[in-house]
Design a protein around this motif. Structure first.
Motif, PDB file in Angstrom:
ATOM      1  N   ALA A 470       0.834  -1.203   0.000  1.00 61.61           N
ATOM      2  CA  ALA A 470       0.000   0.000   0.000  1.00 61.61           C
ATOM      3  C   ALA A 470       0.869   1.253   0.000  1.00 61.61           C
ATOM      4  CB  ALA A 470      -0.942  -0.012   1.202  1.00 61.61           C
TER       5      ALA A 470
ATOM      6  N   GLY B  97      -1.837  -2.745  -7.896  1.00 59.83           N
ATOM      7  CA  GLY B  97      -3.129  -2.358  -7.334  1.00 59.83           C
ATOM      8  C   GLY B  97      -4.217  -2.198  -8.374  1.00 59.83           C
ATOM      9  N   ASN B 249      -3.813   5.852  -6.082  1.00 60.07           N
ATOM     10  CA  ASN B 249      -2.735   5.025  -6.607  1.00 60.07           C
ATOM     11  C   ASN B 249      -1.901   5.952  -7.479  1.00 60.07           C
ATOM     12  OD1 ASN B 249      -1.149   3.236  -8.141  1.00 60.07           O
ATOM     13  ND2 ASN B 249      -2.692   1.627  -7.955  1.00 60.07           N
ATOM     14  N   VAL B 305      -3.672  -5.335  -1.146  1.00 63.45           N
ATOM     15  CA  VAL B 305      -3.352  -3.904  -1.152  1.00 63.45           C
ATOM     16  C   VAL B 305      -4.345  -3.139  -0.276  1.00 63.45           C
ATOM     17  CG1 VAL B 305      -3.216  -1.830  -2.577  1.00 63.45           C
ATOM     18  CG2 VAL B 305      -2.290  -4.008  -3.431  1.00 63.45           C
ATOM     19  N   ALA B 309      -3.615  -1.024   3.021  1.00 65.69           N
ATOM     20  CA  ALA B 309      -3.977   0.391   3.160  1.00 65.69           C
ATOM     21  C   ALA B 309      -4.836   0.600   4.404  1.00 65.69           C
ATOM     22  CB  ALA B 309      -4.713   0.869   1.910  1.00 65.69           C
TER      23      ALA B 309
END
Lengths: 480, 480, 480, 480
Positions: A470, B97, B249, B305, B309
């Motif tokens: 991330a 991602g 992203n 991902v 996060a």
């Protein structure tokens, strides 16, 4: 040929004559007691199928010297063995519709101890692994069924074993001498114990040094002095005592026992851990790693039977086409369980002891699914079955000369489908959602609680590497 | 060395200069356009990682003559290849991602056609397979990216292709001669087309004899005469046009295009099916068999991902410990997808063509899970993230001399965590749940609709054998 | 007639000229800014419908002297008022498709303070309730829109307010004199603030005595000295800046702001709590009691719109019949939310202040449902919509002379359905699942987190009486 | 005072001596038979509580002449009556833990017929309503329990009644003369019939003109000539035959019967529909409208008991704090059901007959929830309970002098909690998830199948108005 026939198996259990009780009475002959004989039939079915060429790959193994032994007495030595372990679980559940837990749990306990006795010996120079090897050769040679026992009485769940007012709440050594050890305590939820020759006991949780008396593993015949068994009959169990189809699954059953070890002497040769608390947790971990994978296969197999029964009822009611979506949804859930178990097996790894174990993360993931998806399968089965599963006459009503014809008239299905057929299919579903051995009982706590599986997932989740992913994508730089 | 570097890839796509439009304007340089360059970066990342020794096993293959080629241009020739296919999907999604669909779908289309050209030739004595082999050698040698195209415009979904008022609703041959064929129609939802050199077109549904003009497969460079591309920017797409971290992203993106074939001439050498309607459905089946498995890996990777996060935000908010259960639940869902995909791969089988395909039942099961579980992941991510994902200042606010310090003050996290870090982590989640390439868009329709997967499950469920299991256990005898 | 027309409302907000920023720039005219004008339209729609006789019951009230005022400025004085509150929420979401949060949250905050100022005055002999009554008369008389502000910046979530390194993480009084108080801090996630005349601030959590400086409630015009607003545009927000239908919902929008109180002086007359920390938690409780009920109505209304859009797309695709089950499932979820909200209202009770509040347990139950069910609605909407929602041309493509006709050809639906119609319906869905104001953003954190609601349920669950029920049925006698 | 005491009720049922069979034998005295006496106790509990001042509002009504009658014999005449109907359902389930279906279903059937006899008479000038009024006065005056019967045998479910090979698959008139009618057929799933004085029969589906012989409604005492009852004992039913706590719920039970009408003569005075097929469907609709609402209250009440039992076990195991989240989740599900039922009641409307009915859409929504949420409650209950619910000794084991002390030792809970207490709590859960009257049986098919509810939702969903909402927001203009 070391493989027992089903009859030989039944006879050997009858002769064992373990000290077992049900509803306050000692069971005199477990092969004749209406309830226990069904459980024995379930295990007996494994013996029977093992002699069938068709199931050779799944149900038997070759020893190094070429002897054909039961797979249930073997050590997993490759990824393929793990995959076949899952397939075996599904097959047996498809063939019996029940949990034949003893051979399953015993198998897994044997593998867990194979691993940890090897590790203990490597570290402490003990000879547990050699003892276990001899034990394994013995059960292979005699084709024995051995239950696996982990769960202790536990007492106050918020207290550690060492803080329990009564230390027996976790099974422990109360004495030890050169010839062996004396153990006291109880193990509960021992599936299939009533149909087992032996019981393999291992720790059910990890222990600290102050709790080393609980770090004990051993195997004993179930008719040993001081071993007392209490069998639970569960709701619906009494229906199993009778002939006929009211029990739903007409041939097979399952059983769960409490096993009390009332100061039982265990000879040294049969002791596989005695105080090495450092390996208690790991032995549990290895057991559940296997067992939580296996359950995916079991529940897929039970799901197949339930799907088949629902499909039969749909057909008998003239609704096969209309319900095809719902039947596909049942299949989805069963196959999702199976796929997860296979994924766990596929990602398995070998250990220095030679025993292989599935991927721990995926095995625990499978367990979580096992505690959820079968409820969905059950829900759809009950939906498809219709109200009949909450209101059916018994076989005795059908046989009654006055009301039998009325029951026959009003319960028959589409042309050519007798009331008996419909009732049989419906009662099979009923027994699987509400009888002893119902899915719910099997899936929620088999292999430990979902909470335990979740804790393992938490430990294995490797959040740090995921945070890194991330961070990279979000462009976050942590100060070094 | 045939592998392209990322720069070589970008340059080659720039030079291609396909006739592509976005928001009503032709894209002049896709490597500079803020939106498309992110999508190219996603694909470019595959090129970059392929040169990294660490990912050699997953991202490259050796040809028979020992040349190292991109795995994305290869045919799956073993169970291991299938398993690695899943791992590759997860890896690339973890690293980017996003969905780098073109290389994925193209890869699967190539394998599907490998199978069906072989079958067609065996039956009809045609030479499609030979052509395809040459094509494969070409894309391997040049390390090309080729998108895979299946979904037609479809028009009235309740009508068969042959009953459509406008037959172009399904792409079709409108002319054919010795040199090649002319095709007309449109393919939609072509992931990553804007970053692809070529497009491989195959049928998207089965066709009957009366519809044989639609049974067509071929490959063309995307800058060919008559090929027009319309790129969708989706909600949140405009944020991608800018510098900075508001896009969430910060490096990678995805894209989806409509590709119109406005009477495009396809030279014979590039035609892999032209009228063999008997194989249209099977080609689709083989494609989705692969793709529905692969998606389990993709969504597991995206789930990783998102979990990472969410874990970051939890940490920044001082809540790592309190939210560990919920993070474990996210992990559970990702790993359940992964396990299912692996199970599908593991049960894969080879075909006479030499290409391997995953188990069709389990692959479709994986797809159903893919259409459900990511919503659970998303739900938890939004829960953990907190209200911030619905109310955040932009980077521009943070840079504003007057309000910047206020934003900094009120959005910072625990000691040492700047507002920027928190905003970056939150915007990454936001982009994955609500931006272009959000999970929902990827998981619901990728690999076809859940309804299509369910239909396949219905067909493969083998209810008859399940009914037999139930009959045996219920003691039901059907009259023979 | 005190009710403002929509135009009067817009003009009054324009004149207010609050100090608001978006993407780093001050917004010069909120009625012209592409993004904020949609949010104002949403609120403006309430003004417009309030003048419509048809909605009189729901949108207006009579004061004691017979003046017709906006319901949004009223105090709930009966069960019927609560029920109508739910109906109003659903109606406005049906009519706008968005969250017009300011009038909702302000309404609820007004009612919460009505209750607590009454209680505070009763206990401490203060005159807050009198001040609030004058304030209420003022907003009724001028038909003002006032946002409600609760959520503080919070800093390290694991620390109590008094342990925060920066005490400003929770808004607080930094000074006080005879004329008023000075407040510093920030409130985030203030829905609709950009379209509000005033902001009502109340505590967002409970406070202890050591934290009494945070126990503050007041109302201020949004253009007051020291109030700075930062508006979030969210993914998809930029599309709102333009003309045309790419934004999905072509007329209405929502907005969320951070409001910074940079040492703002609040005159005594506008202060409704200043240090009475004993009532902070209760004021929050009363607010969420209302708001968590109301959300059931809101999400049901948004669910209706999404169901309608999915039904349109199904119709355009020729699949109305085939998808009727799924559409019914969407309806089920919307109505389940509505039924729960109504149940909460029905069980409401009055307070000594005269204000009525819904049943706290059921209101929190509604909130939990609100954080779960809309995801199911969204999932089905995306499923029904089909791949189009992840790949659509923009309106600009449709207007392009070269590619427009191709887009028209390949995106049209069944006979008579133009591409534009299909795209409009699909973009409406897209904006509701992935744009600013998407369901997910609204339902997860509106009215506080699901975790907060769960904690309340835990407190209100009255496990003791349930244990008693179980004891009686199981025949358990606890020793007294 | 017309209200019967519990003893009077039991005695009256004993005297009735209906022709009832269970497991092939005629039940000689239903008040002594171990199984049926529990079901009678359940209903008896209603009689007992009705005499308690505390429950007066919920359990009794006043007639126009001021007589206090059982609410179970009343017609709902206001919204408040509907709301109280839901509360009553919850109360009785809390007090008994079982479905006391007869008084519930009979109540709802009475109300449905109140409506339709009024409508039929208005249209055809018949006097059914007058007859029903007299019947109502009679059951009120004698405080009778009357079961409600809808579900026919149905035969081939894919065929309409008129196409059934055996027309008796739907109950029908086989003869009619001036004195009355003769009916033949069977009604299944008749809850509580064994404890009822009378049975009210109404159509279970709609009928066409060609099927008018099936459009029949009437009431008969259950000991009438030709009425034969077959009671289902379900899995776990045999445990109910014994004394002690193994049955879980020690005092109350439920029952389901098949009622065969073997050419039963029904005197004219007791006939409430005889051929008016136009009102068959509507009578069903009105019944389910009520019943599907009511079930929300029932399942909430059962959920309360299950939550209480799980809370007890958690406490006994020392885990109250750790499991508080899960217990709150159980509460959430129960209250969600309750809120939906209340919502349905609140939106209820009166009919020309004077009888009130809940909102049809919301009532059906409640039913769908009833078929889903209780599985979630059950799942958590099984999770919290732990493995004990699949492995428990029986009370007889506890009483055995040899093994009793061992069971006591190993099953006791935290300090002061005897094994018996733990077992009682666990067996209560077990009986509710797996015994007769388990939640699954009650919630899936009570009030008709979820599919039937879904179909109603589909019909009532008013998609057109929702499409209009979407059209307006998307700016879609349909050509007029």
């Amino acid at each position: 040929m070391v493989l027992k026939s089903k009859d030989q198996y039944l006879e050997s259990i009858r002769k064992l004559d373990a000290d077992a009780y049900m509803r306050g009475k000692r069971i005199s002959d477990v092969t004749r007691n209406g309830f226990t004989r069904l459980a024995l039939n379930g295990i007996g079915q494994i013996y029977e199928l093992s002699l069938d060429k068709k199931y050779e790959t799944l149900l038997t193994r070759k020893t190094e010297v070429g002897a054909k032994i039961s797979a249930y007495c073997s050590i997993h030595r490759s990824k393929e063995d793990l995959v076949n372990r899952v397939r075996t679980a599904r097959l047996i559940c498809q063939k019996t519709g029940v949990c034949t837990a003893s051979r399953c749990c015993g198998w897994d306990a044997l593998n867990a101890l194979w691993y940890s006795t090897f590790e203990i010996d490597s570290r402490f120079g003990t000879d547990y692994h050699k003892r276990l090897k001899r034990y394994v050769a013995r059960v292979q040679g005699k084709d024995l069924t051995f239950a696996g026992a982990l769960t202790d009485a536990k007492g106050n769940r918020s207290l550690k074993p060492k803080h329990q007012p009564d230390r027996d709440m976790y099974l422990r050594m109360v004495d030890e001498n050169r010839k062996g050890i004396v153990v006291r305590g109880a193990k509960s939820m021992i599936g299939g114990a009533i149909g087992s020759h032996e019981i393999i006991v291992q720790p059910g949780v990890g222990f600290s040094e102050a709790e080393k008396e609980h770090a004990v593993a051993f195997a004993m015949p179930l008719n040993a002095e001081g071993i007392i068994q209490v069998v639970d009959m569960q709701p619906g169990g009494q229906a199993k005592l009778e002939e006929g189809f009211d029990k739903g699954n007409v041939s097979f059953g399952s059983s769960e026992s409490l096993i009390v070890f009332d100061d039982v002497f265990v000879p040294r040769e049969r002791v596989f851990m005695s105080g090495e608390y450092e390996y208690a947790a790991e032995t549990v971990t290895k057991f559940v790693q296997l067992h939580r994978m296996v359950l995916g296969g079991c529940l897929a197999g039970c799901g197949d039977v339930l799907t088949g029964a629902a499909a039969l009822l749909a057909e008998y009611n003239g609704l096969s086409r209309q319900l095809s979506d719902r039947l596909a949804e049942m299949t989805y859930f069963s196959e999702a369980l199976y796929a997860q178990a296979l994924g766990s097996a596929h990602e398995g790894k070998g250990t220095p002891s030679g025993a292989w174990f599935p991927d721990p993360l995926l095995a625990n993931v499978t367990k979580i699914s096992v505690s959820r998806l079968p409820y969905e399968i059950q829900k759809i089965a009950e939906d498809i079955a219709g109200g009949i599963i909450s209101c059916m006459p018994s076989e005795l009503d059908l046989r009654n000369p006055k009301i039998g014809p009325l029951v026959e008239k009003y319960y028959r299905g589409i042309r050519g489908v007798s009331a008996e057929k419909r009732l049989r299919a419906a009662k099979l579903i009923q027994s699987m959602v509400a009888g002893p051995g119902r899915l719910g009982a099997l899936c929620m706590h088999g292999g430990g609680s979902p909470a335990a599986a979740q804790m393992t997932i938490r430990q294995l989740a490797d959040l740090e590497s995921k945070k890194d992913m991330a961070r990279k994508l979000a462009g976050i730089q942590e100060a070094s």
